[in-house]
Motif scaffolding. Structure first.
Motif, PDB file in Angstrom:
ATOM      1  N   LEU A   1      -0.300 -11.129   9.503  1.00 31.74           N
ATOM      2  CA  LEU A   1       0.260 -10.237   8.187  1.00 31.74           C
ATOM      3  C   LEU A   1       0.875  -9.133   8.198  1.00 31.74           C
TER       4      LEU A   1
ATOM      5  N   GLY B   1       1.764  -5.229   8.275  1.00 25.10           N
ATOM      6  CA  GLY B   1       1.148  -4.049   7.448  1.00 25.10           C
ATOM      7  C   GLY B   1      -0.483  -4.392   8.506  1.00 25.10           C
ATOM      8  N   MET B   2      -0.411  -5.123   9.221  1.00 25.38           N
ATOM      9  CA  MET B   2      -1.580  -5.269  10.515  1.00 25.38           C
ATOM     10  C   MET B   2      -1.523  -4.693  12.115  1.00 25.38           C
TER      11      MET B   2
ATOM     12  N   GLU C   1      -6.248 -11.362  -3.873  1.00 23.85           N
ATOM     13  CA  GLU C   1      -5.423 -10.170  -2.797  1.00 23.85           C
ATOM     14  C   GLU C   1      -4.366  -9.800  -2.392  1.00 23.85           C
TER      15      GLU C   1
ATOM     16  N   LEU D   1      -2.512  -8.207  -4.564  1.00 26.10           N
ATOM     17  CA  LEU D   1      -3.022  -6.859  -4.051  1.00 26.10           C
ATOM     18  C   LEU D   1      -1.979  -6.744  -2.737  1.00 26.10           C
ATOM     19  N   ALA D   2      -1.896  -7.326  -1.545  1.00 23.16           N
ATOM     20  CA  ALA D   2      -1.192  -7.226  -0.444  1.00 23.16           C
ATOM     21  C   ALA D   2       0.089  -6.955  -1.193  1.00 23.16           C
TER      22      ALA D   2
ATOM     23  N   LEU E   1       1.004  -3.887  -1.484  1.00 26.10           N
ATOM     24  CA  LEU E   1       1.038  -2.873  -0.934  1.00 26.10           C
ATOM     25  C   LEU E   1       2.181  -3.291   0.275  1.00 26.10           C
TER      26      LEU E   1
ATOM     27  N   ARG F   1     -11.533   0.692   5.149  1.00 27.44           N
ATOM     28  CA  ARG F   1     -10.469  -0.578   5.355  1.00 27.44           C
ATOM     29  C   ARG F   1     -10.525  -1.196   4.489  1.00 27.44           C
TER      30      ARG F   1
ATOM     31  N   TRP G   1      -8.272  -8.694   2.608  1.00 26.02           N
ATOM     32  CA  TRP G   1      -7.996 -10.032   3.175  1.00 26.02           C
ATOM     33  C   TRP G   1      -7.394  -9.713   5.081  1.00 26.02           C
ATOM     34  N   LEU G   2      -7.833  -8.768   4.989  1.00 26.69           N
ATOM     35  CA  LEU G   2      -7.578  -8.189   6.472  1.00 26.69           C
ATOM     36  C   LEU G   2      -9.818  -8.623   7.331  1.00 26.69           C
TER      37      LEU G   2
END
Lengths: 465, 216
Positions: free
Chosen positions: A118, A120-121, A253, A256-257, A260, B203, B209-210
């Motif tokens: 995903l 940002g990871m 979520e 929100l994701a 960001l 975090r 979601w992470l």
């Protein structure tokens, strides 16, 4: 202070700064495959350690899997390696897609496909082409087996921050020019060590115009330019791709994701240590002629003459390459005849790549000079979709073989290999000596160019077919 | 991991740039699930004139007499001298395992592939970056005098030739300390366990979601 996309991803993941340019960084996702993980699991066990965060790992067999008759794996050493991955995942409880699961495929294809990768990871895998995932705006890089063990045990890695490089591909590419041609042209420009010590962000209109599949092709080969991490900023194309995938965030979520993720781009005034600009309109279909991806020219080009090279080291490099490739200086690229065609690999095995190749071969036949032309989809799901679109029939009717997903002839750890002296038009990423089989000769091209070569029996400009 | 100590050893010249990890250890040898036993297949395609049969442990190989590591005294070399971008390509740590299994301790080159470079330190193998002109000078010395030796001193960060010529090199302080002390990387990171947990808690609130399970 203005930041690059890489600065942002780095800063978000620093746990401890050692003050010497290195930091302990957090890893959000580890992808595992059978070749580079056995010794890591063994090390973990010998030290009496357990995975730090079990359920953020995802494993899949891909390098050794046969692309036909996978019920029987004849090579006992390959079989043991595959069984070892099974046993390690079972023992630790790590999720694994097995060979008969439709979600199985090349590790770098299934990560984005499942939404396991995903924006940002931080994403790692014991495989240099992990850079593929950077197309999503993620900091993704290949690691060695000791680091695989390190991530299993701690969910962290000690890393040195790389420098920032921006490669801007301005304007629009011409008709028939693909992401593969763009990235090969970039490597031809900066060389295989041009990005060493850097993270490369790819930008410019020609990059923004690419689909996610195309962006993955570009980031995949960042490592072939020497950079461990390749990146592309998040935009609507990224968000549309990620939405609704199995492991993508859902409902609140998701909202929100994406809020960001929209910031996952370099700030306007961000500083890059190096900026390289290319004009997309000048890029022609690319074909490699040597044994390093930087040994590349366009379809209208010729094999270079080492005599024209001033540097001794480079001249010897060209001489060695021409000897291995059995090519004479000044040979027109379009006069090079080929024996086999391989369309697949983590570089070019996604649905768009297969559509591109099918488009070229539709209604045409593979040349009788070609011993084998094969299509190896990147995953079971890519294969399924291609079959729904009828692409398999187009390939089969033209004389291609339609195989099961895996790494296959990109590196030939399974039975799909070149024989000594055979010449292959390949959509993979490395033309190193022996890469596709001992003594085999690899020419890297786009799926469309590989398909066109299959029909003609030699390299040919896909735009003129 | 063993501590890295100062030593004096024979230098073997491998006059090629872009030596990739596929050349260092070809893919047919990556199927092993062990960390050891890769030495005999180091540079396999260059070192032998025939193909290996990994299923036949008693196979006698046809050695290529022209390849440097097959020649005396280079078969006992502890230092490898190479050109730009050594160890580029694949992330396979097997490349480093093959090199150390053969008996090499150090490689000198103007530049390295990034992943190979970091894999080296995990195995007590030292990649040293020297200037291109220093590498040229070493190639000249080694090629004019068989069995030419250098002393490698990591503590003081220099290479000294048998002609008393000294080349200093740079290395990150952290990497140097780990090599000299033979430290366990994972153990060192686990000293930060509390910080790692704290980071995860923080975090989890921002990017929940992470932290979702990757379930089957």
């Amino acid at each position: 202070m203005a930041k690059t996309l890489y600065d942002k991803l780095w800063d978000d993941h620093v746990i401890h700064d050692y003050g010497d340019g290195t930091a302990l960084i957090y890893i959000d996702r580890q992808l595992l495959h059978e070749v580079t993980s056995p010794q890591a699991f063994e090390g973990l066990k010998l030290a009496g350690r357990k995975p730090w965060r079990l359920n953020t790992n995802l494993a899949v067999p891909d390098h050794n899997v046969p692309t036909v008759n996978r019920e029987v794996i004849e090579d006992p050493i390959s079989k043991l390696q595959l069984e070892t991955l099974d046993a390690n995942c079972k023992e630790t409880g790590i999720t694994k897609f097995d060979m008969f699961d439709e979600r199985q495929g090349i590790v770098h294809v299934i990560g984005p496909e499942q939404g396991a990768s995903l924006p940002g990871m931080t994403i790692v895998c014991g495989d240099s082409h992990t850079s593929t995932n950077g197309a999503l705006g993620a900091m993704a890089f290949g690691i060695g087996t000791s680091e695989v063990e390190h991530v299993l045990a701690t969910q962290c890695l000690v890393q040195k921050k790389a420098k920032n490089m921006l490669i801007k591909v301005n304007g629009r590419v011409g008709k028939g020019i693909t992401a593969k041609d763009i990235v090969l042209a970039i490597i031809g420009e900066i060389g295989t060590a041009g990005g060493t010590g850097y993270t490369i962000e790819f930008g410019g209109d020609a990059i923004s115009a690419l689909s996610m599949e195309g962006r993955m092709t570009v980031c995949n080969m960042a490592i072939e330019a020497g950079a461990r991490v390749g990146l592309i900023a998040v935009d609507q194309t990224t968000i549309d791709y990620v939405e609704g995938r199995p492991y993508s965030p859902k409902c609140e979520e998701w909202d929100l994701a994406i809020e960001l993720w929209r910031d996952l781009k370099s700030d306007k005034d961000a500083h890059f240590d190096k900026v390289i600009e290319l004009d997309a309109a000048n890029i022609e279909p690319q074909v490699t002629w040597g044994t390093s991806p930087e040994m590349v020219t366009s379809i209208s080009g010729v094999v270079p003459d080492p005599e024209h090279e001033k540097s001794d080291v480079k001249r010897e490099g060209i001489e060695n390459a021409l000897k291995y490739m059995a090519l004479k200086p000044a040979t027109a690229i379009s006069d090079i005849k080929i024996d086999k065609v391989f369309i697949g690999s983590c570089t070019n095995s996604r649905i768009e790549d297969l559509r591109e190749a099918a488009n070229v071969v539709k209604g045409k036949k593979v040349s009788s000079d070609i011993k084998l032309a094969m299509i190896v989809p990147g995953s079971g799901l890519v294969k399924h979709q291609a079959e729904e679109e009828g692409l398999d029939k187009i390939f089969l009717e033209s004389g291609f073989e339609w195989r099961e997903p895996g790494c296959s002839m990109c590196l030939g750890m399974n039975p799909d290999q070149l024989e000594p002296g055979e010449r292959c038009a390949s959509t993979s990423n490395r033309n190193f000596e022996g890469r596709q089989g001992q003594g085999g000769r690899t020419h890297l091209v786009s799926p469309g160019m590989a398909a066109a070569a299959a029909v003609a029996g030699h390299f040919v400009d896909v735009r003129k077919l | 991991m063993e501590k890295f100590k100062t030593f004096t050893g024979i230098v073997a010249p491998l006059d090629r740039s872009n030596v990739d990890t596929d050349a260092i250890i070809p893919k047919q040898f990556l199927k092993s699930i062990k960390r050891s036993g890769f030495g005999p297949n180091l540079f396999d395609d260059w070192r032998y004139l025939d193909s290996a049969n990994p299923l036949n442990e008693k196979q006698t190989r046809k050695v290529n007499p022209d390849f440097v590591l097959n020649q005396s005294p280079y078969d006992k070399a502890e230092v490898l001298l190479a050109r730009e971008n050594f160890g580029c390509g694949s992330s396979r740590e097997h490349a480093v395992w093959a090199i150390t299994d053969f008996g090499l301790k150090v490689v000198l080159a103007p530049s390295f592939g990034d992943i190979f470079y970091s894999n080296s330190f995990k195995n007590g193998f030292l990649p040293v970056r020297l200037k291109a002109e220093e590498i040229d000078s070493l190639f000249n010395s080694v090629e004019s005098r068989k069995g030419f030796k250098v002393t490698v001193n990591l503590e003081e960060q220099y290479i000294e030739t048998e002609d008393k010529e000294k080349f200093s090199f740079n290395i990150d302080a952290g990497l140097k300390e780990r090599m000299l002390e033979g430290l366990d990387d994972i153990g060192l990171t686990l000293n930060h366990a509390a910080e790692i947990r704290e980071y995860e808690q923080r975090r989890k609130k921002i990017t929940p979601w992470l932290f979702k399970e990757v379930s089957a």
